[in-house]
Scaffold this active site. Structure first.
Site, short mmCIF file in Angstrom:
data_model
loop_
_atom_site.label_atom_id
_atom_site.label_comp_id
_atom_site.label_asym_id
_atom_site.label_seq_id
_atom_site.Cartn_x
_atom_site.Cartn_y
_atom_site.Cartn_z
N HIS A 116 0.84 -1.20 0.00
CA HIS A 116 0.00 0.00 0.00
C HIS A 116 0.88 1.26 0.00
CE1 HIS A 116 -2.98 2.77 2.02
NE2 HIS A 116 -3.73 2.21 1.10
N MET A 175 -8.39 10.94 -5.97
CA MET A 175 -9.62 10.31 -5.44
C MET A 175 -9.64 8.79 -5.60
SD MET A 175 -12.42 10.39 -8.41
CE MET A 175 -12.05 9.40 -9.85
N ALA A 176 -10.35 8.14 -4.69
CA ALA A 176 -10.72 6.75 -4.87
C ALA A 176 -11.84 6.72 -5.92
CB ALA A 176 -11.23 6.18 -3.55
N LYS A 224 -19.90 4.42 -14.88
CA LYS A 224 -18.73 5.23 -15.27
C LYS A 224 -17.57 5.03 -14.29
CE LYS A 224 -21.93 8.63 -17.11
NZ LYS A 224 -22.36 10.03 -17.11
N GLY A 306 -7.93 20.16 -5.11
CA GLY A 306 -6.75 20.22 -4.25
C GLY A 306 -6.67 21.52 -3.46
N GLN A 307 -7.42 22.53 -3.88
CA GLN A 307 -7.34 23.82 -3.17
C GLN A 307 -7.89 23.68 -1.75
OE1 GLN A 307 -9.36 27.07 -5.13
NE2 GLN A 307 -8.31 28.64 -3.94
P1 NAI Z 1 -11.78 13.00 -1.40
O1 NAI Z 1 -13.20 12.62 -1.69
O2 NAI Z 1 -11.45 13.53 -0.06
O3 NAI Z 1 -11.31 14.07 -2.49
C1 NAI Z 1 -11.39 13.81 -3.87
C2 NAI Z 1 -10.94 15.02 -4.66
O4 NAI Z 1 -11.91 16.05 -4.55
C3 NAI Z 1 -9.63 15.65 -4.17
O5 NAI Z 1 -8.84 16.00 -5.27
C4 NAI Z 1 -10.08 16.89 -3.43
O6 NAI Z 1 -9.09 17.92 -3.49
C5 NAI Z 1 -11.28 17.27 -4.25
N1 NAI Z 1 -12.20 18.10 -3.46
C6 NAI Z 1 -12.76 17.84 -2.27
N2 NAI Z 1 -13.54 18.86 -1.86
C7 NAI Z 1 -13.46 19.79 -2.84
C8 NAI Z 1 -14.05 21.07 -3.03
N3 NAI Z 1 -14.84 21.61 -2.12
N4 NAI Z 1 -13.76 21.74 -4.15
C9 NAI Z 1 -12.93 21.22 -5.08
N5 NAI Z 1 -12.35 20.03 -4.97
C10 NAI Z 1 -12.62 19.32 -3.85
O7 NAI Z 1 -10.80 11.77 -1.72
P2 NAI Z 1 -11.04 10.21 -1.48
O8 NAI Z 1 -11.69 9.62 -2.68
O9 NAI Z 1 -11.66 10.00 -0.14
O10 NAI Z 1 -9.53 9.68 -1.44
C11 NAI Z 1 -8.71 10.02 -0.32
C12 NAI Z 1 -7.29 9.51 -0.51
O11 NAI Z 1 -7.27 8.11 -0.48
C13 NAI Z 1 -6.60 9.90 -1.82
O12 NAI Z 1 -5.34 10.48 -1.47
C14 NAI Z 1 -6.37 8.57 -2.53
O13 NAI Z 1 -5.17 8.52 -3.31
C15 NAI Z 1 -6.27 7.65 -1.35
N6 NAI Z 1 -6.54 6.25 -1.68
C16 NAI Z 1 -5.48 5.40 -1.72
C17 NAI Z 1 -5.67 4.06 -1.97
C18 NAI Z 1 -4.51 3.12 -2.05
O14 NAI Z 1 -4.71 1.94 -2.19
N7 NAI Z 1 -3.29 3.60 -1.99
C19 NAI Z 1 -7.03 3.50 -2.19
C20 NAI Z 1 -8.07 4.51 -2.19
C21 NAI Z 1 -7.83 5.84 -1.90
#
Ligand code: NAI
Length: 349
Positions: A116, A175-176, A224, A306-307
């Site tokens: 991971h 994002m996931a 999708k 990302g902001q």
């Molecule tokens: P999330 O739902 O917190 O965010 C998804 C995206 O939406 C991000 O780019 C965030 O900056 C953007 N975002 C959120 N609020 C926003 C807003 N108000 N305006 C504009 N953009 C906004 O992310 P999620 O899906 O919960 O994932 C969290 C982390 O988990 C990520 O870093 C991902 O790489 C990691 N992850 C890692 C895994 C692994 O196996 N290594 C598996 C699944 C997720």
């Protein structure tokens, strides 16, 4: 508990070293986890240390990996991580991709046999800070029903994209491919709260609002998101000759075994397609124009991807990083792990 990033880094590094990783590798793992916590992505921060420590201690993360790197074409390469710490492997491979994209315009590096690697945005942002565009994606343990199915097949297969902007700013979309992270279901369980019935399904494939009944997560946007997670699995699994789909190893199944996961880094040097000035000015304009969009009811401002995390990071730098007591208590405790994860099903505990 609020900690400075230096304090949190040291506590995480101590634990990871205590579990058996070298100083250099523990340093990189700590860096990736502090990045996530500082940016509000707590699902991929210090909360994971005890799991990693148990897996390192039991041999399922190789403490002395022999990394190999082979260029397989003008712009392609394979990085074999020998099942060491995923964060270290993904970072090393991204450094190779940055070097290749700087000189050749494009780099596609398949990263294989890793564990991971945490929040993928860490690796893509690193490339964007050096003027490059980066995409990264990876496999994750099967927890998601394919669209129309009632059994799990794919993982939460995340995708990250970063691009350089003006004054050191970067765009970071990360994002996931599931509607909600598994960590959010766990959080609702611990609080005995219901969840929206759009997040997950029960053992019959029915949408459920009971977090205890969850037996699979749902892809974003139905067919999708399902298509996107398949794309991730093909590019970071099938294409690298690794186990794929429901055959991908589980996070908690057997902590003595390496996970053999795959990740793909794609790095593009925009200067091979347009001028650096035009690119940065255009990203600057994009950020500005988005910020000037009239907000919808209930929103203060339109943020670029990302902001939101940049704002949290600025606050973390000022006020410290918020770490829940349970995680802090573990980080300052004597023990390396207390056998919380081995052979546990993600869904049944
Ligand atoms: P999330 O739902 O917190 O965010 C998804 C995206 O939406 C991000 O780019 C965030 O900056 C953007 N975002 C959120 N609020 C926003 C807003 N108000 N305006 C504009 N953009 C906004 O992310 P999620 O899906 O919960 O994932 C969290 C982390 O988990 C990520 O870093 C991902 O790489 C990691 N992850 C890692 C895994 C692994 O196996 N290594 C598996 C699944 C997720």
């Amino acid at each position: 508990m609020n900690l400075s990033s230096e304090q949190l880094h040291q506590l995480i590094k101590n634990k990871i070293k205590q579990a058996g990783l070298s100083d250099e590798h523990a340093d990189i793992v700590a860096d990736v986890l502090v990045f996530a916590d500082a940016r509000g992505v707590h699902s991929h921060g210090a909360v994971r240390v005890e799991y990693y420590s148990e897996r390192i201690s039991k041999g399922g993360i190789n403490a002395n990996p022999q990394f190999t790197y082979e260029e397989t074409g003008p712009c392609s390469a394979l990085y074999d991580g020998d099942n060491g710490a995923g964060h270290v492997i993904a970072k090393n491979a991204m450094d190779k991709a940055i070097k290749m994209a700087n000189s050749k315009g494009v780099a596609v590096i398949g990263v294989k046999r890793m564990s991971h690697s945490g929040a993928l945005g860490y690796f893509t942002k690193h490339a964007a800070e050096q003027g490059l565009i980066a995409i990264s994606m990876c496999q994750s343990d099967p927890m998601v029903v394919p669209f129309g199915g009632s059994e799990v097949y794919y993982g939460t297969n995340p995708i990250a994209f970063s691009a350089p902007g003006p004054d050191g700013k970067t765009i970071n979309f990360d994002m996931a491919t599931t509607i909600q992270a598994w960590g959010k279901v766990l959080d609702a369980r611990s609080r005995n709260q219901s969840i929206p019935d759009t997040w997950a399904v029960d053992s019959d494939g029915h949408p459920t609002s009971d977090p205890h009944a969850v037996r699979a997560l749902l892809p974003i946007a139905g067919p999708k998101g399902y298509g996107l997670m398949m794309m991730v699995d093909i590019l970071s699994g099938v294409m690298l000759g690794l186990p794929f789909g429901k055959n991908v190893s589980s996070m908690y199944d057997d902590l003595t075994e390496g996970r053999n996961l795959g990740q793909l880094h794609i790095v593009i040097n925009p200067e091979f397609f347009t001028t650096k000035e035009y690119f940065i000015e255009s990203i600057s304009q994009t950020m500005k124009e988005l910020g000037e969009i009239r907000p919808a009811p209930g929103f203060d401002k339109v943020l670029y991807p990302g902001q939101n995390s940049d704002l949290i990071e600025a606050k973390s730098r000022k006020d410290g990083i918020e770490i829940v007591d349970e995680v802090y208590d573990y980080l300052i405790s004597e023990h390396t792990y207390i056998n919380s994860y081995d052979h546990k099903s993600a869904f049944n505990g």
